[in-house]
Design a protein around this motif. Sequence first.
Motif, PDB file in Angstrom:
ATOM      1  N   SER A   1       0.845  -1.208   0.000  1.00  0.00           N
ATOM      2  CA  SER A   1       0.000   0.000   0.000  1.00  0.00           C
ATOM      3  C   SER A   1       0.868   1.241   0.000  1.00  0.00           C
ATOM      4  CB  SER A   1      -0.956  -0.004   1.190  1.00  0.00           C
ATOM      5  OG  SER A   1      -0.254   0.255   2.375  1.00  0.00           O
ATOM      6  N   ASN A   2       2.001   1.218   0.743  1.00  0.00           N
ATOM      7  CA  ASN A   2       2.935   2.355   0.709  1.00  0.00           C
ATOM      8  C   ASN A   2       3.483   2.564  -0.697  1.00  0.00           C
ATOM      9  OD1 ASN A   2       2.775   3.219   3.288  1.00  0.00           O
ATOM     10  ND2 ASN A   2       4.615   2.190   4.027  1.00  0.00           N
ATOM     11  N   ALA A   3       3.910   1.457  -1.314  1.00  0.00           N
ATOM     12  CA  ALA A   3       4.516   1.554  -2.650  1.00  0.00           C
ATOM     13  C   ALA A   3       3.527   2.188  -3.636  1.00  0.00           C
ATOM     14  CB  ALA A   3       4.945   0.172  -3.130  1.00  0.00           C
ATOM     15  N   ILE A   4       2.252   1.760  -3.573  1.00  0.00           N
ATOM     16  CA  ILE A   4       1.244   2.329  -4.476  1.00  0.00           C
ATOM     17  C   ILE A   4       1.012   3.798  -4.146  1.00  0.00           C
ATOM     18  CG2 ILE A   4      -1.197   2.192  -5.153  1.00  0.00           C
ATOM     19  CD1 ILE A   4      -0.970  -0.853  -4.805  1.00  0.00           C
ATOM     20  N   LYS A   5       0.965   4.052  -2.812  1.00  0.00           N
ATOM     21  CA  LYS A   5       0.680   5.422  -2.383  1.00  0.00           C
ATOM     22  C   LYS A   5       1.765   6.394  -2.858  1.00  0.00           C
ATOM     23  CE  LYS A   5       0.644   6.554   2.157  1.00  0.00           C
ATOM     24  NZ  LYS A   5       0.123   6.619   3.520  1.00  0.00           N
ATOM     25  N   PHE A   6       3.048   5.983  -2.741  1.00  0.00           N
ATOM     26  CA  PHE A   6       4.136   6.911  -3.052  1.00  0.00           C
ATOM     27  C   PHE A   6       4.661   6.784  -4.493  1.00  0.00           C
ATOM     28  CE2 PHE A   6       4.341   6.411   1.593  1.00  0.00           C
ATOM     29  CZ  PHE A   6       4.098   7.736   1.952  1.00  0.00           C
TER      30      PHE A   6
ATOM     31  N   SER B   1       9.406  -3.448  -4.488  1.00  0.00           N
ATOM     32  CA  SER B   1      10.131  -2.355  -5.164  1.00  0.00           C
ATOM     33  C   SER B   1       9.140  -1.485  -5.913  1.00  0.00           C
ATOM     34  CB  SER B   1      11.126  -2.920  -6.184  1.00  0.00           C
ATOM     35  OG  SER B   1      11.868  -3.953  -5.588  1.00  0.00           O
ATOM     36  N   ASP B   2       9.448  -0.197  -5.951  1.00  0.00           N
ATOM     37  CA  ASP B   2       8.572   0.697  -6.710  1.00  0.00           C
ATOM     38  C   ASP B   2       9.411   1.727  -7.446  1.00  0.00           C
ATOM     39  OD1 ASP B   2       8.987   3.142  -5.107  1.00  0.00           O
ATOM     40  OD2 ASP B   2       7.990   1.999  -3.509  1.00  0.00           O
ATOM     41  N   SER B   3       8.731   2.470  -8.348  1.00  0.00           N
ATOM     42  CA  SER B   3       9.425   3.533  -9.084  1.00  0.00           C
ATOM     43  C   SER B   3       8.882   4.874  -8.610  1.00  0.00           C
ATOM     44  CB  SER B   3       9.189   3.353 -10.592  1.00  0.00           C
ATOM     45  OG  SER B   3       7.787   3.310 -10.832  1.00  0.00           O
TER      46      SER B   3
ATOM     47  N   SER C   1       6.418   8.315  12.442  1.00  0.00           N
ATOM     48  CA  SER C   1       7.395   9.120  11.707  1.00  0.00           C
ATOM     49  C   SER C   1       7.214   8.964  10.210  1.00  0.00           C
ATOM     50  CB  SER C   1       8.805   8.688  11.980  1.00  0.00           C
ATOM     51  OG  SER C   1       9.270   8.616  12.833  1.00  0.00           O
ATOM     52  N   GLN C   2       7.363  10.094   9.560  1.00  0.00           N
ATOM     53  CA  GLN C   2       7.310  10.094   8.102  1.00  0.00           C
ATOM     54  C   GLN C   2       8.564  10.792   7.579  1.00  0.00           C
ATOM     55  OE1 GLN C   2       3.398  11.973   7.704  1.00  0.00           O
ATOM     56  NE2 GLN C   2       2.571   9.962   7.204  1.00  0.00           N
ATOM     57  N   ALA C   3       8.846  10.592   6.277  1.00  0.00           N
ATOM     58  CA  ALA C   3      10.111  11.106   5.728  1.00  0.00           C
ATOM     59  C   ALA C   3      10.222  12.613   5.915  1.00  0.00           C
ATOM     60  CB  ALA C   3      10.228  10.736   4.261  1.00  0.00           C
ATOM     61  N   ASP C   4       9.175  13.354   5.576  1.00  0.00           N
ATOM     62  CA  ASP C   4       9.173  14.797   5.870  1.00  0.00           C
ATOM     63  C   ASP C   4       7.737  15.277   6.015  1.00  0.00           C
ATOM     64  OD1 ASP C   4       8.213  16.047   3.275  1.00  0.00           O
ATOM     65  OD2 ASP C   4       9.903  14.829   2.556  1.00  0.00           O
TER      66      ASP C   4
ATOM     67  N   GLY D   1      -1.729   9.551   5.968  1.00  0.00           N
ATOM     68  CA  GLY D   1      -1.031   8.458   6.680  1.00  0.00           C
ATOM     69  C   GLY D   1      -0.701   8.832   8.118  1.00  0.00           C
ATOM     70  N   THR D   2      -0.331   7.834   8.841  1.00  0.00           N
ATOM     71  CA  THR D   2      -0.083   8.032  10.285  1.00  0.00           C
ATOM     72  C   THR D   2       1.373   7.830  10.679  1.00  0.00           C
ATOM     73  OG1 THR D   2      -0.560   5.711  10.663  1.00  0.00           O
ATOM     74  CG2 THR D   2      -2.379   7.252  10.968  1.00  0.00           C
ATOM     75  N   GLY D   3       2.128   7.196   9.823  1.00  0.00           N
ATOM     76  CA  GLY D   3       3.515   6.894  10.200  1.00  0.00           C
ATOM     77  C   GLY D   3       3.609   5.701  11.138  1.00  0.00           C
ATOM     78  N   LEU D   4       2.578   4.867  11.124  1.00  0.00           N
ATOM     79  CA  LEU D   4       2.565   3.720  12.039  1.00  0.00           C
ATOM     80  C   LEU D   4       2.865   2.403  11.321  1.00  0.00           C
ATOM     81  CD1 LEU D   4       1.921   3.467  15.077  1.00  0.00           C
ATOM     82  CD2 LEU D   4      -0.423   2.945  14.456  1.00  0.00           C
ATOM     83  N   GLY D   5       2.576   2.381  10.016  1.00  0.00           N
ATOM     84  CA  GLY D   5       2.654   1.131   9.253  1.00  0.00           C
ATOM     85  C   GLY D   5       4.006   0.436   9.338  1.00  0.00           C
ATOM     86  N   LEU D   6       5.091   1.191   9.079  1.00  0.00           N
ATOM     87  CA  LEU D   6       6.415   0.566   9.071  1.00  0.00           C
ATOM     88  C   LEU D   6       6.844   0.162  10.483  1.00  0.00           C
ATOM     89  CD1 LEU D   6       8.401   2.632   6.409  1.00  0.00           C
ATOM     90  CD2 LEU D   6       7.567   0.283   6.237  1.00  0.00           C
ATOM     91  N   ALA D   7       6.414   0.968  11.470  1.00  0.00           N
ATOM     92  CA  ALA D   7       6.751   0.617  12.852  1.00  0.00           C
ATOM     93  C   ALA D   7       6.136  -0.725  13.218  1.00  0.00           C
ATOM     94  CB  ALA D   7       6.258   1.705  13.808  1.00  0.00           C
TER      95      ALA D   7
HETATM   96  P1  ADP Z   1       2.409   6.113   6.657  1.00  0.00           P
HETATM   97  O1  ADP Z   1       2.512   5.445   5.354  1.00  0.00           O
HETATM   98  O2  ADP Z   1       1.102   5.976   7.323  1.00  0.00           O
HETATM   99  O3  ADP Z   1       2.879   7.557   6.604  1.00  0.00           O
HETATM  100  P2  ADP Z   1       4.518   4.286   7.320  1.00  0.00           P
HETATM  101  O4  ADP Z   1       5.117   3.943   8.611  1.00  0.00           O
HETATM  102  O5  ADP Z   1       3.969   3.201   6.520  1.00  0.00           O
HETATM  103  O6  ADP Z   1       3.423   5.382   7.619  1.00  0.00           O
HETATM  104  O7  ADP Z   1       5.612   4.998   6.496  1.00  0.00           O
HETATM  105  C1  ADP Z   1       6.430   5.962   7.079  1.00  0.00           C
HETATM  106  C2  ADP Z   1       7.028   6.891   6.079  1.00  0.00           C
HETATM  107  O8  ADP Z   1       8.005   6.212   5.278  1.00  0.00           O
HETATM  108  C3  ADP Z   1       6.037   7.449   5.071  1.00  0.00           C
HETATM  109  O9  ADP Z   1       5.365   8.559   5.576  1.00  0.00           O
HETATM  110  C4  ADP Z   1       6.954   7.818   3.931  1.00  0.00           C
HETATM  111  O10 ADP Z   1       7.567   9.059   4.178  1.00  0.00           O
HETATM  112  C5  ADP Z   1       8.039   6.757   3.981  1.00  0.00           C
HETATM  113  N1  ADP Z   1       7.761   5.680   3.000  1.00  0.00           N
HETATM  114  C6  ADP Z   1       7.264   4.451   3.262  1.00  0.00           C
HETATM  115  N2  ADP Z   1       7.177   3.703   2.172  1.00  0.00           N
HETATM  116  C7  ADP Z   1       7.626   4.461   1.139  1.00  0.00           C
HETATM  117  C8  ADP Z   1       7.791   4.239  -0.253  1.00  0.00           C
HETATM  118  N3  ADP Z   1       7.480   3.083  -0.848  1.00  0.00           N
HETATM  119  N4  ADP Z   1       8.303   5.255  -0.991  1.00  0.00           N
HETATM  120  C9  ADP Z   1       8.649   6.402  -0.403  1.00  0.00           C
HETATM  121  N5  ADP Z   1       8.523   6.675   0.916  1.00  0.00           N
HETATM  122  C10 ADP Z   1       8.003   5.703   1.686  1.00  0.00           C
END
Ligand code: ADP
Length: 783
Positions: free
Chosen positions: A407-412, A439-441, A458-461, A470-476
């Motif tokens: 879902s992250n890959a599709i989202k970003f 992997s995504d492009s 946490s999110q990248a910026d 998003g919440t920044g919880l998924g990867l955690a």
């Molecule tokens: P959320 O997606 O709800 O913001 P995640 O914990 O899943 O929370 O992701 C944290 C952050 O990691 C995202 O906000 C994004 O900045 C970065 N990120 C995650 N997956 C990708 C991806 N495939 N491409 C670019 N950035 C990503």
Amino acid sequence: MTDTSASWLGKARGYHTDHPLVYQVLKRFLLCGLVLIVVTTALQVWAEYRREQHSLQTRLSLIASSQLDGIAKSVWNLDKEQVNLQLQGIMNFPDIQAVTLDSADWPEKLQFGTLPAKAAASNQFAIVYHTLQREPRQLGILTVFHDVAAVHTRLIESALWSFLVQSLMILATSVVLFGIVHFNITRHLERMAQFTRQISKSHLRQPLTLQKRARQRSSNELDQVVEAINEMRLAILRDIERRESEQQELRYSRDQLQEQVEQRTRNLLEAKENAEAASQAKTKFLATMSHEIRTPLNGILGMVQLLGRTELSAEQQERLNTIYQSGDALLEILNGLLDYARLEEGAYIPENQLFSLHELVRTSCHLFSAGALEKGLDLQFDIDPAVTDVCQSAPGALRQMLANMISNAIKFTQQGFVHVTLTRSRTGPDQQWVRFAVSDSGIGIEQNDLARIFERFSQADDSITRRFGGTGLGLAITEKLVHSLGGEIGVTSQPACGSTFWFELPLSTPPELAQYPALTQASHPARLDGLQILLVEDTPVNQEVTMALLSQDGHQVELAQTGSQALLAASERKFDVILLDVHLPDISGVDVARHITSQSGLNTNTPVIALTANIQPGLIQKYHAAGMVAIEPKPLKIGRLYKVINQVIAKAEILPETEPPDTAAALIDFAVFQSHSTILGPARVTNLIHTLQRSCDKILPRIEQAMQRGDHYDIAEQAHRLAGDAESLGASQLAHQLRALEDLARQGLEEALTSQRGRDLAQYSRASLAELTRLTAALNAPT
Ligand code: ADP
């Protein structure tokens, strides 16, 4: 005898014990005095006797010189008168008792005085007449008898007088001596003795002083002793004061220490209570969230099930299936989230079951295909043929991790692709390490941000939230799950080029189950006809769905919306089964069940099945204790529900031949254990048993150590912890023993420290774990 004289006599008798020193001195003085008196008296008598002898000799010489010639002349002249006069003259000498004269010229013997009866001391003189012409001629014999008795009497009298006088002198001297010794020595010594006795009773404040008269003020040996005693007293006093101050300091330090320990214990207790309160709040939050989210979901899935039973075109049926699968996937995600929260709480147990890895990846990608299609992305998956399909692990967690990454890959990603690849990285005995990579492009991530994107919230910026939400919880969550399954996680990324998120997991590959046949097969539950069912449910959607499902199958369902309605219905009509929601608005489901099953009434023996969205292991035992025979998790799956109803109505155990023997029944609460097996599945139950095993291995030695230290607090705490674990899994006998130990330790009793208890606990834990393992194997053996 008067009282005074009697007491005086008593004192005198007791004198030698009260004043032994004076008594000894006096006794010896008197003894020496007596010997001295005897010796001096004897000497005196001897001297007197010598003087008497001497005066006798003098007297005899005087008689010889003065009388003999005259008597000879008178005898020669035959002048008797003259002779008598002369003899009378001799008698006048002192101590002459008698005198006799024998003469041949005289017819009779002349005698003066009384002759002594016994032979007495006497002297004889020859009466010789000297003439000028003739030879001297002896005329007769003169015998003089001495008065010996008089001499003796005199000597005795003299001796007696001497003895008496000397004795009196010695007595007088001894009285004076007594006075001197008593007043100058003994009374002071007695005072010193009395003072020293008082010292031993810690009367040290007053110095020792002697009662002396003014003129006795000069210093002597006694004063030196007094001085020494006073110095000793002061030394003792200083020593006591020093020790008292040391003790005071010790007491102070001890009090301080005690205060610190108490303070720390209070802090710890407070921290523990806070932690427990926080943990309870979290658990409550989880339960509420679980209930709140599951309830509408329950409605959706129920309605889909109902809709599925109506006449539908193939396309409609297909769409309905997708809705159902999405709902199911959502439910899995929810379960995963709850598991994550429990993982943080320390209560998460990853499932462990067989599944098809290929199918899992396929369905996960399928779930997101619509979203990818919408954005024009190429979503593909590729599985290395070396990766074994049938694995044993936590499929729910795995699905959740993949879903997060896809879902992250599709989202970003705005254009291009999203690829999912599975490769086999390592192999071991009955195990394979699989690397999952997504992997995504897409937009990629800056190097600086890579480190923190796995942190919670946490999110990248900051722009990410604005642009993508998003919440920044998924990867955690994903990272936690990966770690809990013993795997590794990572990312490589280039800004504007794309990212590759990957994780590697060890997955068991049981050889004998490589072809797992029932993996995707639906279960075909037994159908029951025409049951009288009481449904106790407060949520309208759930009411509608459950009633519709059950009614369609020909059952008669009576609805109760509250606990009190349920009690009323149960009191009026007999039911075949009662389905009871645990969360009710008025009386809790647990109390309703307890009331129905414990009171005699129409439904005392009716099986009560709990319906709950909150299926935490710790609560299962509580539901059973309230009389519920089975627990059915929400959302309801009608097939599974029928299976449970079938079991409880037939009053049959799942596997009658595996019913535990009596001894095991005492050791394990079989009903609780069976519920665990049904609800959690064998894999998770096995995990729970392992967890209990680990707890026993860790806590039992700690209890034994605390017993050796006599630490009641620690014993109670550890026993409490382990009892909770044992209870929730149905190890009732072990839990009972631990609770008993906890009670004893809380009361601070010695019995809590007996090593036999430690050994008993170890034995119970071994037996319980062995029995639980045996039951799990028996319950899950293929029939
Ligand atoms: P959320 O997606 O709800 O913001 P995640 O914990 O899943 O929370 O992701 C944290 C952050 O990691 C995202 O906000 C994004 O900045 C970065 N990120 C995650 N997956 C990708 C991806 N495939 N491409 C670019 N950035 C990503």
